[in-house]
Design a protein around this motif. Structure first.
Motif, PDB file in Angstrom:
ATOM      1  N   GLY A  10      18.089 -39.197  10.763  1.00 46.71           N
ATOM      2  CA  GLY A  10      17.509 -39.611   9.673  1.00 46.71           C
ATOM      3  C   GLY A  10      18.687 -40.570   8.823  1.00 46.71           C
ATOM      4  O   GLY A  10      18.537 -41.488   8.211  1.00 46.71           O
ATOM      5  N   GLY A  13      18.832 -44.368   9.390  1.00 46.60           N
ATOM      6  CA  GLY A  13      18.249 -45.505   8.767  1.00 46.60           C
ATOM      7  C   GLY A  13      17.020 -46.023   9.644  1.00 46.60           C
ATOM      8  O   GLY A  13      16.611 -47.068   9.413  1.00 46.60           O
ATOM      9  N   HIS A  15      13.336 -46.741  11.115  1.00 45.71           N
ATOM     10  CA  HIS A  15      12.195 -46.948  10.624  1.00 45.71           C
ATOM     11  C   HIS A  15      11.010 -47.400  11.608  1.00 45.71           C
ATOM     12  O   HIS A  15      11.510 -47.912  12.721  1.00 45.71           O
ATOM     13  CB  HIS A  15      12.259 -47.830   9.511  1.00 45.71           C
ATOM     14  CG  HIS A  15      12.844 -49.176   9.758  1.00 45.71           C
ATOM     15  ND1 HIS A  15      12.124 -50.255  10.251  1.00 45.71           N
ATOM     16  CD2 HIS A  15      14.168 -49.623   9.832  1.00 45.71           C
ATOM     17  CE1 HIS A  15      12.869 -51.282  10.648  1.00 45.71           C
ATOM     18  NE2 HIS A  15      14.087 -50.881  10.269  1.00 45.71           N
ATOM     19  N   SER A  16       9.765 -47.206  11.565  1.00 42.87           N
ATOM     20  CA  SER A  16       8.933 -47.777  12.265  1.00 42.87           C
ATOM     21  C   SER A  16       8.911 -49.155  12.450  1.00 42.87           C
ATOM     22  O   SER A  16       9.405 -50.058  11.683  1.00 42.87           O
ATOM     23  CB  SER A  16       7.624 -47.445  11.735  1.00 42.87           C
ATOM     24  OG  SER A  16       6.538 -47.784  12.565  1.00 42.87           O
ATOM     25  N   THR A  17       8.421 -49.731  13.722  1.00 39.70           N
ATOM     26  CA  THR A  17       8.563 -50.963  13.751  1.00 39.70           C
ATOM     27  C   THR A  17       7.153 -51.254  14.807  1.00 39.70           C
ATOM     28  O   THR A  17       6.353 -50.357  15.165  1.00 39.70           O
ATOM     29  CB  THR A  17       9.525 -51.493  15.105  1.00 39.70           C
ATOM     30  OG1 THR A  17       9.358 -50.913  16.304  1.00 39.70           O
ATOM     31  CG2 THR A  17      10.787 -51.191  14.691  1.00 39.70           C
ATOM     32  N   ASP A  20       6.812 -49.410  18.544  1.00 40.60           N
ATOM     33  CA  ASP A  20       7.494 -48.066  18.712  1.00 40.60           C
ATOM     34  C   ASP A  20       6.824 -47.615  19.678  1.00 40.60           C
ATOM     35  O   ASP A  20       5.336 -47.564  20.264  1.00 40.60           O
ATOM     36  CB  ASP A  20       6.893 -47.246  17.255  1.00 40.60           C
ATOM     37  CG  ASP A  20       7.749 -47.713  16.056  1.00 40.60           C
ATOM     38  OD1 ASP A  20       8.475 -48.422  16.394  1.00 40.60           O
ATOM     39  OD2 ASP A  20       7.105 -47.150  15.234  1.00 40.60           O
ATOM     40  N   GLN A  25       7.834 -42.735  17.977  1.00 38.78           N
ATOM     41  CA  GLN A  25       7.016 -41.999  16.937  1.00 38.78           C
ATOM     42  C   GLN A  25       7.300 -40.596  16.609  1.00 38.78           C
ATOM     43  O   GLN A  25       7.444 -40.093  15.460  1.00 38.78           O
ATOM     44  CB  GLN A  25       5.605 -42.505  17.035  1.00 38.78           C
ATOM     45  CG  GLN A  25       5.147 -43.785  16.731  1.00 38.78           C
ATOM     46  CD  GLN A  25       3.858 -44.083  17.592  1.00 38.78           C
ATOM     47  OE1 GLN A  25       3.015 -43.174  17.953  1.00 38.78           O
ATOM     48  NE2 GLN A  25       3.368 -45.231  17.553  1.00 38.78           N
ATOM     49  N   LEU A  28      10.556 -40.147  14.509  1.00 38.15           N
ATOM     50  CA  LEU A  28      10.526 -40.632  12.989  1.00 38.15           C
ATOM     51  C   LEU A  28       9.699 -39.289  12.475  1.00 38.15           C
ATOM     52  O   LEU A  28       9.824 -39.015  11.480  1.00 38.15           O
ATOM     53  CB  LEU A  28       9.461 -41.752  12.980  1.00 38.15           C
ATOM     54  CG  LEU A  28      10.264 -43.226  13.492  1.00 38.15           C
ATOM     55  CD1 LEU A  28       9.080 -44.416  13.400  1.00 38.15           C
ATOM     56  CD2 LEU A  28      11.431 -43.446  12.674  1.00 38.15           C
ATOM     57  N   GLU A  32      11.195 -37.217   9.130  1.00 40.70           N
ATOM     58  CA  GLU A  32      10.233 -37.014   7.895  1.00 40.70           C
ATOM     59  C   GLU A  32      10.086 -35.684   7.449  1.00 40.70           C
ATOM     60  O   GLU A  32      10.240 -35.215   6.449  1.00 40.70           O
ATOM     61  CB  GLU A  32       8.866 -37.545   8.285  1.00 40.70           C
ATOM     62  CG  GLU A  32       7.869 -37.390   7.199  1.00 40.70           C
ATOM     63  CD  GLU A  32       6.621 -38.022   7.478  1.00 40.70           C
ATOM     64  OE1 GLU A  32       5.543 -37.495   6.908  1.00 40.70           O
ATOM     65  OE2 GLU A  32       6.487 -38.884   8.440  1.00 40.70           O
TER      66      GLU A  32
END
Length: 89
Positions: A10, A13, A15-17, A20, A25, A28, A32
């Motif tokens: 985390g 930084g 993040h989804s692209t 993915d 996923q 991520l 989360e």
């Protein structure tokens, strides 16, 4: 180890692209889930688990081993503070 790894990832930084992978996923989702918990809970897991220090040490060692394997495969003999690589051929 789940919360520790989730917090470490985390902090990156991530993040989804649009490209993915399923594995990314999952990463991520781990981030989360673990970061949804309070830092107080995370600290409690660390403080009151007698194996926490040992687990952190083993995780650091494993990271060093994996990075060392990558650098060896890439032919890197030394990595210096400025980020430059040097082969000693």
């Amino acid at each position: 180890i789940t919360h520790l790894v989730g917090r470490i990832l985390g902090a990156q930084g991530l993040h989804s692209t649009p490209i993915d992978t399923k594995g990314f996923q999952s990463v991520l989702k781990l981030i989360e889930n673990t970061n949804a918990d309070s830092f107080d809970l995370f600290f409690g897991l660390y403080k009151y688990n007698r194996n926490s220090g040992y687990t952190i040490g083993r995780l650091r060692g494993a990271l060093d081993d994996v990075v060392g394997d990558l650098l060896q495969r890439d032919g890197v003999v030394g990595v210096f503070g400025n980020g430059s690589k040097r082969n000693l051929d």
